[in-house]
Scaffold this active site. Structure first.
Site, PDB file in Angstrom:
ATOM      1  CG  MET A 109       7.670   9.342  32.539  1.00  0.00           C
ATOM      2  SD  MET A 109       9.411   9.390  33.061  1.00  0.00           S
ATOM      3  CE  MET A 109       9.268   8.938  34.791  1.00  0.00           C
ATOM      4  CG  ASP A 110       1.091   4.136  31.783  1.00  0.00           C
ATOM      5  OD1 ASP A 110       1.618   3.035  32.046  1.00  0.00           O
ATOM      6  OD2 ASP A 110      -0.136   4.328  31.818  1.00  0.00           O
ATOM      7  N   GLY A 111       3.747   2.783  30.231  1.00  0.00           N
ATOM      8  CA  GLY A 111       3.765   1.889  29.080  1.00  0.00           C
ATOM      9  C   GLY A 111       5.072   1.183  28.814  1.00  0.00           C
TER      10      GLY A 111
END
Length: 333
Positions: A109-111
């Site tokens: 889960m990035d950003g």
């Protein structure tokens, strides 16, 4: 409550996961951001240290307005008011086939911070928005029959963060687990936490053992949380375990094979230990020291959406892509 939590979430009257994760999801969303490799983190790890935010900013954002419509925080059923749990479990979007659903989905889960910066918001707003995205994903996994969901929460590479920040995260993680244990039982969620526990606070180690013991007989979604985990670490600890067996005379060196190693990997806790599908958000095209052995034949999907933007439509897109692929495992089909 858990990581960087700045709002109190009301009781949710939704099917399947109606009350779970009002706090631990905060930890997961934040830890997902922490799992970024050094090249994808801001140059200054204390950049924009304003971690708490006014929730009114979130409600003004159009993306969060959409997310709240999908996952009604006022207490209506998720994705369809009035639907019974049985109806929701049997429903599946057009274009998807239930028999082709992956058994195990893993997510990086990035950003979260980038999402917040793009909107001129403090970083805490990104974490709070990521909570909603995670909750929707868990709900969809339950509805659509996905058996295992693994999230890369806290990488063993993240200890380079300031000690005060890491201590704060561990403290909130512990408080959140204590608060949510009853919910895990009520929603029939089995929880496994993988990674090297030796660097975690002693009290947190005891709590992890407790939550795993109490939920080990649950038969619903298996939620695997990777904390102080890395793919390199997992392979090394597996080799160390095998070497000890050789030393103890339990096996001979020539008997060591792929199966021997696989039995010692920490993902062996799951009925389906190897992800069928890995999703990474925010457009990054790498696995960042995640499941290095386990991803040998995993289908990869890289979404350009930042994690807080990742919703049902994005998940459907990833699943449709997965179901359209031919998994040959080195052979012909």
């Amino acid at each position: 409550m858990l990581l960087y939590r700045s709002v109190q979430f009301p009781s949710l009257q939704i099917s399947i996961l109606s009350s779970i994760f009002p706090s631990i999801l905060t930890m997961l969303s934040l830890f997902a951001h922490l799992s970024l490799t050094p090249s994808s983190r801001p140059d200054n790890p204390t950049h924009n240290p304003k971690l708490h935010s006014n929730p009114t900013h979130l409600r003004k954002d159009p993306i969060l307005t959409r997310q709240q419509n999908e996952f009604d925080l006022a207490g209506k059923n998720y994705s369809g008011a009035g639907a019974s749990p049985e109806e929701e479990r049997s429903s599946i979007p057009d274009g998807l086939r239930r028999e082709l659903m992956p058994e195990h989905v893993a997510v990086i889960m990035d950003g979260n911070r980038r999402w917040a910066r793009m909107r001129g918001l403090p970083s805490g707003s990104g974490y709070e928005a990521g909570i909603r995205a995670f909750r929707v994903l868990v709900e969809l996994c339950c509805k659509w029959g996905i058996r295992v969901l693994t999230v890369f929460a806290f990488s063993s590479d993240n200890w380079v963060r300031p000690k005060m920040e890491v201590d704060f995260l561990m403290n909130l993680f512990e408080k959140g687990i204590k608060a949510e244990l009853d919910n895990f039982m009520r929603e029939d969620i089995k929880v496994s936490i993988i990674g090297d526990p030796s660097k975690l606070p002693t009290s947190l180690q005891r709590l992890i053992a407790r939550v795993e013991k109490n939920t080990k007989h649950n038969t619903g979604l298996h939620l695997v949380v990777a904390v102080n985990y890395s793919g390199k670490y997992d392979i090394v600890q597996a080799c160390q375990s095998i070497a000890q067996k050789v030393k103890d005379g339990l096996i001979e060196p020539e008997e060591i094979n792929e199966s021997s190693i696989e039995q010692e990997l920490e993902t062996n806790c799951a009925e389906y230990p190897y992800p069928d599908l890995l999703i990474r958000t925010s457009g990054e095209l790498r696995v960042s020291n995640f499941f290095l052995w386990q991803l040998a034949y995993t289908e990869l999907f890289f979404s350009k959406s930042h994690w807080p933007d990742f919703g049902e439509a994005d998940f459907v897109e990833a699943l449709v892509s997965f179901q359209q692929r031919q998994r040959r495992y080195g052979g012909y089909k």
